[in-house]
Design an enzyme around this catalytic site. Sequence first.
Site, PDB file in Angstrom:
ATOM      1  N   GLY A 219       0.799  -1.218   0.000  1.00  0.00           N
ATOM      2  CA  GLY A 219       0.000   0.000   0.000  1.00  0.00           C
ATOM      3  C   GLY A 219       0.828   1.263   0.000  1.00  0.00           C
ATOM      4  N   GLU A 244      -3.829  -3.807  -5.358  1.00  0.00           N
ATOM      5  CA  GLU A 244      -4.913  -2.841  -5.481  1.00  0.00           C
ATOM      6  C   GLU A 244      -4.347  -1.506  -5.959  1.00  0.00           C
ATOM      7  OE1 GLU A 244      -8.610  -1.717  -2.685  1.00  0.00           O
ATOM      8  OE2 GLU A 244      -6.659  -1.432  -1.749  1.00  0.00           O
ATOM      9  N   GLY A 342      -8.919  -2.642   0.661  1.00  0.00           N
ATOM     10  CA  GLY A 342      -8.665  -3.970   0.125  1.00  0.00           C
ATOM     11  C   GLY A 342      -7.916  -4.892   1.059  1.00  0.00           C
TER      12      GLY A 342
END
Length: 437
Positions: A219, A244, A342
């Site tokens: 992330g 993601e 996510g």
Amino acid sequence: MNWRDEYRSKLCSHKEAAKVVKSGDRMANPLGLGEPTTAMMDAVADRKDELKNVQYLSALVFHPYKIFAPEYKECFDMMCGFYNVLTMSQHEQGISTFVPIQSSTVGAWQKRRNEIDPRRTVILCQVSPPDDHGYVSLGLDLFFTPDIIDQGAVIVAEVNPKMPHTYGNSHYHVSRFEKFVEVDEPLFSPPLPEPSEVHKKIAANVLTLLRDRDCIQVGIGAVPGQISKLLADSDLKDLGIHTEMAPQGTHLLVEKGIVTCKYKRTHPNKIITAFTIGDKELYDYLGDNPMVEFYCASYSNSIPLLSQEKNVVAINGSVEIDLVGTIASESFGDSMRSGTGGQLDFMIGSYWSEGGRAINIMPSTARKGTISRIVPYLTPGARVTVPRHYAQYVVTEWGIANLAPLNERERALALIEIAHPKFREGLLEAAKKRLKF
């Protein structure tokens, strides 16, 4: 009418485009780079005295829209799927309410919401200029936009030459749009947080869990940014990326041959992502690049798809974890900090992936070292992001705890070992009391 004439016929000002929104509509913005400019959203906000009962769905907003001010609350029923520093005060003030939703299910949520509350949906977004065949690209953010569009939403798009065409499920013909507004604004590029010594230690610990041919998801933030930097300087090879959000430094990892994606089972030789947030160098790499494919999160985060991939490694940040492994990553008590996002998709996907690993990272303390993030019980009101039975690796600056094979007492002891030393004695006493040993 050819597509060029149709495109020109739909060009208008922000003020005219804002009139597409009607009372009783559900209005949605993409997140991040797909969200419209301030001028677009402020033109909608300026209609507050003539509009009534407009639901407004947003997530991870980076523009300071005036629509978030308290005086717009009566007209716009604001719902948020993911807060950030700019917007989390809305929750505290009661201006918006949180939608409990994970990334892969936004499209399904929209469908179910319409079953109980039927409304016309209008989505306002940014797109690339049309290509020679009359197709615009959603560019660098497909997070939930295709799902919303494909359910029949009315689309108002700002056409920005800074938005690149991208590969994947990204293209829509100009005939699908209601209105276009031409803009020319730089894409949002937030400064990467400067890593502290604690962040660097956490990132170094994470790197010890990675292996050649892993397929990674990582992330945004100081620790993920440091992980990307350490990866670029490592001797790992043939990594894949199925994520993601395309992480900062992706281009460097490919250029150095660390990321090749050639051993992926799904989409071999391709980087799969739903959106990105980074710098211009990253955007230039991801755009018009056949190695990179963008899909909405209902596909990129699909748990059945992730479970087919080998060695999925999911790296995500957390706020707090209790002694049995229950993970809160989106709120501190009732104070919302972000959203489910996510994280759970990739936690479960990596759990069922052959050789997969889910890694939750966090500093061992908060509030300048005055409180422990490893706690006997989650703070009252905390939103649980990951149930304890899907918790795997937890990493702090003090080490790594592999919770997956452990019982609750063993989990408590493993977590205490990676807590800050000044809190370990108190945590041990609490563990003995809670778990009766």
